[in-house]
Design a protein around this motif. Structure first.
Motif, mmCIF file in Angstrom:
data_model
loop_
_atom_site.group_PDB
_atom_site.id
_atom_site.type_symbol
_atom_site.label_atom_id
_atom_site.label_comp_id
_atom_site.label_asym_id
_atom_site.label_seq_id
_atom_site.Cartn_x
_atom_site.Cartn_y
_atom_site.Cartn_z
ATOM 1 N N LEU A 45 1.305 1.999 -23.914
ATOM 2 C CA LEU A 45 0.261 3.495 -24.931
ATOM 3 C C LEU A 45 -0.497 2.392 -25.171
ATOM 4 O O LEU A 45 -1.668 2.936 -25.862
ATOM 5 N N VAL A 46 -0.626 1.428 -25.917
ATOM 6 C CA VAL A 46 -1.419 0.981 -27.232
ATOM 7 C C VAL A 46 -1.972 0.065 -26.098
ATOM 8 O O VAL A 46 -3.620 0.100 -25.986
ATOM 9 N N PHE A 62 -4.866 3.146 -25.325
ATOM 10 C CA PHE A 62 -5.972 3.224 -26.185
ATOM 11 C C PHE A 62 -6.580 2.084 -26.247
ATOM 12 O O PHE A 62 -7.910 2.469 -26.469
ATOM 13 N N ILE A 63 -6.251 1.480 -26.180
ATOM 14 C CA ILE A 63 -7.676 -0.379 -26.208
ATOM 15 C C ILE A 63 -8.152 0.227 -25.371
ATOM 16 O O ILE A 63 -9.670 -0.050 -25.471
ATOM 17 N N ILE A 64 -7.983 0.027 -23.639
ATOM 18 C CA ILE A 64 -8.974 0.187 -22.877
ATOM 19 C C ILE A 64 -10.017 1.947 -23.142
ATOM 20 O O ILE A 64 -10.716 1.719 -23.145
ATOM 21 N N TYR A 65 -8.754 3.001 -23.550
ATOM 22 C CA TYR A 65 -9.754 3.435 -22.996
ATOM 23 C C TYR A 65 -10.626 3.623 -24.079
ATOM 24 O O TYR A 65 -11.978 5.093 -24.608
ATOM 25 N N TYR A 66 -9.848 4.542 -25.553
ATOM 26 C CA TYR A 66 -11.162 4.074 -26.940
ATOM 27 C C TYR A 66 -11.334 3.077 -28.212
ATOM 28 O O TYR A 66 -12.409 3.157 -28.054
ATOM 29 N N GLY A 67 -10.620 2.431 -27.761
ATOM 30 C CA GLY A 67 -11.347 0.678 -27.915
ATOM 31 C C GLY A 67 -12.593 -0.084 -27.658
ATOM 32 O O GLY A 67 -13.877 -0.334 -28.396
ATOM 33 N N LEU A 68 -12.167 -0.103 -25.632
ATOM 34 C CA LEU A 68 -13.337 -0.724 -25.702
ATOM 35 C C LEU A 68 -14.813 -0.200 -25.941
ATOM 36 O O LEU A 68 -15.511 -1.150 -25.918
ATOM 37 N N PRO A 69 -14.707 1.024 -25.706
ATOM 38 C CA PRO A 69 -16.509 1.947 -25.585
ATOM 39 C C PRO A 69 -16.925 1.145 -27.538
ATOM 40 O O PRO A 69 -18.199 1.516 -27.557
ATOM 41 N N CYS A 101 -9.886 4.249 -16.866
ATOM 42 C CA CYS A 101 -9.206 3.804 -17.640
ATOM 43 C C CYS A 101 -7.170 3.414 -17.559
ATOM 44 O O CYS A 101 -6.973 3.044 -17.682
#
Lengths: 271, 229, 231
Positions: free
Chosen positions: B68-69, B72-79, B99
């Motif tokens: 799950l983390v 989230f890192i890929i979808y919400y974090g990278l941008p 993602c």
């Protein structure tokens, strides 16, 4: 062997007493999102803060109850109330007819409106001069909405063919608008102004619609939610809310975050 | 505790509409993950430290953090990182589907490479020595002797990972995707009936698991038919 | 980086909650695994089928679904059951900590059942015969002979189960438990820096995994020390 058995039974008993907590009457558990600044959120000190939290505390001190806050994701808020996870919802939840079918509300303690936010340069021209949405101009526009919100209901009714993406929380809603995954979002304008448009992140964005407060979808305002069949509690809540309105507390709470009051000055009854 | 049968019958077709997305996530991530796993495996057993060390670090990271983390890192974090939004990968990372597939592939790749490695280690040394004695090169030995046996040995563990992957596709609902889980959560939010909806969804997943297990069982039988029991 | 100031203690307390859930779930998982394995290996048809049903259901359902179902459904079910005994009780609620811990224990417990079952089958039959010869009862044999022998075989795959447990605690944030992922989401709401916050959460979990992996390595050495004949 006997020792092991008694130890085992003791362990189970201890675990069980932790699990089962039949609660007696005067602690009221309050459900809220906890990630919806400035209405209910956790500040840097680790405490719950916000307009909804203040209203909850104010009401509790008047009716003489203890409060226990429970954090809950928005789309599970009403199911959780109905499943006895908490007794009240004080989470900026609008009083709408569809919700009234399943639960009760107190009098409103805040007005309920929606507004669309989008990029400044986009020039999308989504609404006409009368404030009605122009369906054709929504083609190819990606809209972000919070699942199970009044904004979602309004949108589904008015623009059922629009390209909508549903989010679990308002924070993700804003994040994806900035990331360009959505072109517009529809959400609470007070929060939008305070937490987004007036900050660096929101510099290139603006309101792209007039304020929308159609009663059918937004109701007469935001109220305290509770399960049906608790009329005595509901009356106590209403008396408390009236007190808070009359003595100016609601205004004080609002002024912590906004330059204006956000509750309805006129007392409108829930039908 | 009322059990609204009508609601269940109404909701099941709606949830099944998400099955296409579930399958797309599952098979695409499985394929990409398997490819990645083979590459990682070859690097890991290459014997060269500059290939196997980074591989071990990669596997350690992806098996040591919750999926799950990772999602989230890929979808919400990278941008959040400017250079991502300007890069050529943005069209993929912009889409929640991209993602989700990326996160699931990277994750399953790490697990499957270890499973394959277990299979490779399980190949009887005698067979490899026989191959060497017959004059086969290392490369030929690997392709014609080690691989078929390793695959057969790894199949049970791989089938478990495949089922785990299917269960992980449900997490895509947390990044706005409307797979079966996402549709279910939307229905629950509108009808306030979590019990009925989630139990029906669980039954659907159980049926899928059963189908997958039978398929792998059949595959294992076929691959083992020459093995004397 | 200075987005993190003020949030370190939230992450710390979140980690404490993760540790608490882990320990609780670990105990429950071991219990469930042992009971399940014993049931599957017993001659009792009923026990066997219940255990089979248990493993099938919990190995085939997504963890997030089990969590949500448990969170919403358990309160209703328990309240109804409790009201049979005492109509005065308004409701019984399971707080997210327990709903989550029990849910993930049930899930990993189903995998542990299979692992323990395989390990029990690997116990040297000679040892069981010896125990019989010494006159030990079934129960005593189980506790003093089977479990220690099986434990050595079960340890490596059980280490993986422990890793699954710690990683599943991240999912409990979805039902409102105030652990690290939840702390991260609130920090993001305040600072707008999702990458930073989620990386911190990832590192925290990586730390936990490392501790678990190292502990398992130590335990494996300990469990196998009687086998290290002079080399």
């Amino acid at each position: 062997m006997k020792k092991l058995l008694t130890l085992f039974v003791a362990a189970v008993a201890i675990l069980a007493s932790g699990v089962i907590q039949p609660v007696k009457a005067e602690t009221l558990r309050v459900g809220m999102e906890c990630t919806y600044a400035p209405f209910n959120f956790r500040n840097e000190a680790g405490d719950l803060d916000g307009y909804d939290v203040d209203v909850a505390k104010g009401v509790a001190s008047i009716i003489g109850a203890e409060l226990e806050f429970v954090c809950q994701k928005w789309d599970g808020m009403i199911p959780a109330l109905l499943a006895n996870k908490f007794d009240l919802i004080i989470a900026s939840m609008s009083i709408t007819d569809s919700r009234l079918e399943k639960m009760d509300f107190s009098q409103p303690y805040r007005i309920s409106v929606g507004r669309l936010v989008g990029k400044k340069s986009a020039d999308m021209n989504l609404f006409d001069d009368m404030g009605a949405p122009i369906a054709a101009n929504f083609d190819g526009v990606k809209v972000g909405l919070e699942r199970a919100s009044t904004y979602a209901s309004w949108f589904e009714a008015k623009l059922p063919d629009a390209d909508v993406i549903y989010y679990d929380s308002s924070e993700s809603l804003y994040l994806d608008l900035v990331n360009g995954r959505t072109d517009v979002i529809m959400t609470n304008p007070m929060k939008a102004f305070l937490k987004f448009l007036s900050k660096d992140d929101g510099a290139g964005y603006e309101f792209v619609s007039p304020q929308i407060d159609e009663r059918k979808y937004f109701g007469i305002g935001v109220g305290i939610g509770l399960r049906k069949g608790n009329d005595a509690l509901k009356d106590r809540l209403n008396i408390a809310l009236k007190t808070l309105t009359d003595d100016g507390s609601l205004g004080t709470y609002a002024h912590k975050y906004f330059p204006f009051a956000i509750h309805n000055e006129q007392w409108t009854p829930v039908e | 505790m009322s059990f609204d049968l009508a609601l269940i019958l109404d909701s099941i077709p709606k949830m099944l509409m998400g099955i296409g997305l579930t399958f797309q996530l599952l098979f695409l991530s499985a394929a990409l993950g398997l490819t990645l796993a083979v590459i990682l495996l070859l690097m890991r057993i290459s014997g060269r430290w500059y290939l196997s060390a980074p591989t071990m670090v990669y596997i350690y990271i992806f098996r040591g953090t919750p999926i799950l983390v990772q999602i989230f890192i890929i979808y919400y974090g990278l941008p959040q990182l400017e250079f991502i939004r300007d890069s050529i990968f943005w069209p993929i990372l912009r889409e929640p589907f991209g993602c989700a597939v990326l996160a699931l592939s990277l994750n399953t790749g790490a697990y499957v490479s270890e499973i394959l490695r277990g299979g490779v280690l399980g190949v009887d040394r005698g067979l490899k020595e026989a191959g060497a004695a017959l004059g086969l090169s290392a490369r030929d030995r690997f392709i014609h002797i080690t691989s078929p046996i390793a695959i057969r040995l790894a199949l049970p563990a791989y089938s478990n990972d495949f089922i785990s992957l299917m269960k992980s596709t449900a997490l895509a609902s947390t990044i706005t995707l409307l797979d079966m889980m996402g549709i279910a959560r939307t229905i629950v939010a509108e009808t306030y009936a979590p019990y009925e909806i989630f139990i029906s969804l669980a039954v659907i997943y159980l049926i899928l698991t059963w189908i997958i297990q039978r398929s792998f069982g059949w595959l294992e039988k076929r691959m083992s038919r020459h093995v004397r029991q | 980086m200075d987005a993190l100031t003020g949030w370190w203690d939230d992450f710390f307390w979140g980690s404490v909650v993760v540790a608490e859930v882990f320990v609780t779930a670990l105990i429950l998982t071991v219990l469930l695994g042992l009971i399940g394995a014993a049931a599957k290996l017993s001659k009792n048809r009923v026990a066997k089928s219940i255990a089979s049903g248990y493993t099938i259901v919990f190995r085939g359902t997504p963890e997030i679904l089990v969590l949500l179902l448990f969170y919403f459904g358990s309160a209703i079910a328990l309240t109804n059951i409790a009201q049979i005994f005492d109509p005065e009780i308004k409701f019984i609620d399971i707080p997210p900590f327990w709903a989550g811990s029990i849910a993930i224990s049930l899930i990993v417990g189903s995998y542990a059942t299979e692992t323990f079952r395989g390990a029990f089958l690997g116990v040297d039959p000679g040892q069981i015969e010896a125990a019989r010869a010494l006159g030990l009862s079934n129960f005593k044999t189980f506790v003093y002979v089977r479990i220690p022998a099986m434990w050595r075989l079960a340890l490596p795959p059980f280490g993986n189960h422990m890793l699954s447990l710690i990683k599943d605690t991240a999912l409990i944030s979805i039902i409102g438990l105030n652990e690290t992922l939840f702390a991260a989401e609130q920090a993001i709401g305040n600072t707008g820096k999702p990458f930073t916050m989620y990386i911190v959460v990832g590192l925290i979990y990586l730390g936990f995994s490392t501790i678990i992996t190292l502990s398992v390595m130590v335990l494996e050495k300990y469990a196998n020390q009687h086998l290290e004949v002079g080399r």
